[in-house]
Design an enzyme around this catalytic site. Structure first.
Site: not given
Ligand SMILES: *[C@@H]1O[C@H](CO)[C@@H](O)[C@H](O)[C@H]1NC(C)=O
Ligand SMILES: *[C@@H]1O[C@H](CO)[C@@H](O)[C@H](O)[C@H]1NC(C)=O
Ligand SMILES: *[C@@H]1O[C@H](CO)[C@@H](O)[C@H](O)[C@H]1NC(C)=O
Length: 523
Positions: A104, A107, A254, A496
Site C-alpha cells: 500500500d 508498509d 486505516y 509517506e
C-alpha cells in the site's frame, strides 16, 4: 430533456428548476458556442504533439514506483537491485495465490480498497492517454503494472460472493520495520461475503476490473475474465449492501469508507463503458443517481470518494455521446462535473478557497498531495474532452473559461509537485535536485544486505542518515497548509508515499506530456 416533473411527487419543483436551468444554459451555451465556432476558436489537438521534456522526465520517474511496490515473484521485470521476491505464500491458507498485487505505502500491507482504486485510475489513465504514454515508451510499463494488480484481484475473488480484501494484519505489520523480502510474520486474510458485506470495496474492485477489461481488450481471454469478475462483483456489491467499515470494524483504522454510494455509481459507470449495456446507464441515472450522486455538490476525488471521477467519466457521454444519452440524469452529472471544474480554476467566481498561498489545492494534512493531483488529473481530462469535442467554453456563474484555463490549472499543480513551490522541493522522489531523502518507506530505508528482521529493523527507521535506497517515483504526502515540509522518516503524515498517489500523478503527467485528441469511446 424536459421530463415529466408532475410524476415525481415531492420533488417535481426541484426538477422544474433544474430543467429550466439546463434549458437556459443550453441556450446560452449554444449561442456562445456559435460565436466561438464562427471565430474558429476551438482547437482540436489531433495526434500526439510535441513532447514537454519536464513532464516526460517526471512521468518516467513516477511510473517506477509501481515496480517498487510489487509483491510476489518479480522475475525479469525487476528494475531495482534492492527489490526481490516477497510474500510468495500470501493467500496459501485459503489455497489462493495472492502473491501479486502491490504494497500500500511505506508498509507491507495489501489493502484491497485503495489497491483497487489504484488500478481503476491507472486503467483510466491508459484508456485516455495511452497514445501519449506510448510516444514516451511508458505504455507497456503502465499496462504491466496494472496487470500486476488485476491478476491479484482476480485471484482474490474465488467465489461470486466472496472477495478477499486484505492480506496482512496491520497490527502485526506495523509492529515491524523490515524489508518485504525477509518478512516472516503471519499474513492473515480478510474477506467480505454475504454475511459480512463490503459494498464499497466490491464495487471498487468491479470498477478496476471493468476498466481493465477495456485496457486489455486485445487479449480476448483475459479481458473476458476481467469483465466476468467485474459483473459478478458489482452484483455482489449491489445485492448485499453494507459498508465494510461496519461489517468488519477493524478495517476502519486505516481505510475507513465514508459510504458506498459513490463506488456503486463509479462501478456501474465503468461497466457501462465496458459493456454498452443500458441497464448500467439506467442504474446511474435513475433512482441510484438521485440517492447517491449528490448532484450539484462538488466533492474531492480520492480513494474514498469517487463522485467527481464518476461525473467526469459520465461527461464523456455528453461530450461525445449518441442521442439517447441526452437524459436529465447524465446532464446532472455533467453539470456537477462543470461545478467541480469551476471550483478548480483559481479565478472562477466559485473557486475553492482550499489552497495554499502559492496556489496548491490543499484539503488534508495527511497525504496533502492526493487531492490537488487527483483534481488536476480530472481537469486535464475535462479540458481534453472540451477540446476534442469542439466545446469552446465552460461557464462558471456567467463567466466563461476555455479548455486552456483548465490545463493551466492542471500544470500549476504538477509544477508545484515538481519543485515550483516556496520550499523549492520536488515531492516526486528522484525528480529534480532537491527531493525528500527520508521517505517513510521500509524497503528504501534498509540496505538490501542488512541482516535485520521485524524488531531489530527499527534502528533503520531511527537512523539519522538519508535512505540508502531511492524510492524512485514515490509521491510523498506533501506540504502543510503553511507550505512547510519536515523531511523526517518517522513523519508518515508528510513523508509517506502511497500507490494511489502514483496512479493519480501518472494520470496527470500522461495528460501533460504531450497533447492529442480524446477518443470518443473506449470500445
Ligand atoms: C465472512 O466474513 C467475515 C468477515 O471477514 C468472517 O468473519 C466470516 O468468517 C466469513 N464467513 C465465512 C462463511 O467464511
Ligand atoms: C515515530 O512516531 C510514532 C508516532 O507516530 C511514535 O510513537 C514513535 O515513538 C516515533 N518513533 C521515533 C523513533 O521517533
Ligand atoms: C506549519 O504548520 C505545521 C502544521 O500545522 C506546524 O506544525 C508548523 O509549526 C507550522 N510552521 C510554521 C513555520 O508556521
Amino acid at each position: 430533456m424536459r421530463g415529466k416533473p408532475s410524476s415525481r411527487g415531492c420533488c417535481w419543483w426541484f426538477l422544474v428548476v433544474v430543467t429550466l436551468a439546463l434549458v437556459y444554459d443550453a441556450i446560452v451555451y449554444t449561442v456562445h458556442k456559435k460565436t466561438e465556432k464562427s471565430e474558429g476558436a476551438a482547437p482540436i489537438p489531433g495526434p500526439p504533439g510535441a513532447i514537454e521534456k519536464k513532464y516526460d522526465d517526471a512521468l518516467k520517474i513516477a511510473m517506477q514506483f509501481f515496480d517498487i511496490q510489487k509483491s510476489g515473484e518479480l522475475g525479469h521485470s525487476n528494475r531495482f537491485s534492492w527489490r526481490g521476491d516477497s510474500a510468495l505464500t500470501d493467500g496459501s491458507q485459503a489455497k489462493l495465490d495472492l502473491s501479486k498485487g502491490m504494497y500500500d505505502a511505506g508498509d507491507l500491507m495489501k489493502f484491497g480498497f485503495p489497491m483497487a482504486f489504484t488500478a481503476t485510475v491507472l486503467s483510466w489513465a491508459i484508456l485516455e492517454y495511452g497514445d501519449q504514454m506510448a510516444v514516451v515508451n511508458q505504455l507497456d510499463l503502465a499496462q504491466d503494472s496494472l496487470k500486476w494488480i488485476t491478476d491479484y484481484l482476480i485471484n482474490a475473488h474465488p467465489e461470486e460472493n466472496v472477495l478477499y480484501i486484505q492480506v496482512g494484519d496491520p497490527e502485526i505489520d506495523h509492529g515491524c520495520w523490515e524489508r518485504p523480502e525477509v518478512m516472516s510474520e503471519k499474513r492473515p486474510l480478510t474477506q467480505i461475503n454475504k454475511s459480512s458485506p463490503g459494498t464499497e470495496v466490491a464495487a471498487e474492485t468491479a470498477a478496476a476490473l471493468a476498466s481493465a477489461s477495456l485496457v486489455f481488450k486485445s487479449d480476448f481471454r483475459y479481458s473476458s475474465t476481467l469483465l466476468k469478475h467485474a459483473k459478478e462483483l458489482f452484483t455482489f456489491a449491489d445485492k448485499y449492501r453494507g459498508s465494510y467499515s461496519v461489517s468488519i470494524p477493524e478495517v476502519s483504522t486505516y481505510y475507513s469508507s465514508t459510504g458506498y454510494g459513490d463506488e456503486l455509481l463509479w462501478a456501474a459507470s465503468w461497466l457501462y463503458h465496458a459493456t454498452g449495456d443500458k441497464s448500467y446507464l439506467q442504474y446511474v441515472t435513475g433512482k441510484n443517481g438521485e440517492v447517491f450522486a449528490q448532484w450539484g455538490s462538488p466533492a474531492w476525488f480520492s480513494w474514498d470518494n469517487k463522485l467527481a471521477g464518476t461525473q467526469v467519466l459520465l461527461s464523456r457521454l455528453t461530450f461525445f455521446g449518441n442521442k439517447d444519452t441526452a437524459n436529465v440524469g447524465l446532464q446532472m452529472y455533467r453539470k456537477t462535473a462543470e461545478a467541480v471544474m469551476c471550483s478548480l480554476i483559481p479565478d472562477s467566481p466559485t473557486a475553492t478557497k482550499s489552497r495554499t498561498d502559492s496556489g496548491l489545492v490543499w484539503v488534508n494534512e495527511w497525504n496533502a498531495l492526493q487531492n490537488p493531483v487527483a483534481s488536476a488529473f480530472l481537469a486535464s481530462l475535462f479540458s481534453d474532452y472540451m477540446l476534442s469535442s469542439g466545446t469552446a467554453k465552460l461557464l462558471c456563474n456567467g463567466y466563461s473559461y476555455k479548455p486552456s484555463d483548465l490545463r493551466k490549472f492542471a500544470k500549476s499543480q504538477a509544477d508545484y509537485v515538481l519543485g515550483n513551490n516556496p520550499m523549492r522541493m520536488s515531492f516526486l522522489v528522484g525528480y529534480g535536485e532537491n527531493y525528500p531523502q527520508y521517505v517513510h518507506h521500509r524497503g528504501a530505508s534498509i540496505p538490501a544486505d542488512a541482516k535485520t528482521g521485524c524488531k531489530d529493523g527499527w534502528t533503520w527507521l531511527e537512523r539519522k542518515e538519508p535512505n540508502p535506497n531511492v524510492a524512485t517515483g514515490a509521491l510523498v504526502g506533501g506540504p502543510f497548509l503553511n507550505e512547510t515540509f519536515v523531511d523526517d522518516r518517522n513523519n508518515s503524515m508528510q513523508a509517506e508515499p502511497t500507490t494511489y498517489n502514483s496512479a493519480v500523478i501518472v494520470g496527470l503527467l500522461s495528460g501533460l506530456v504531450t497533447t492529442s485528441s480524446a477518443v470518443q469511446s473506449f470500445t
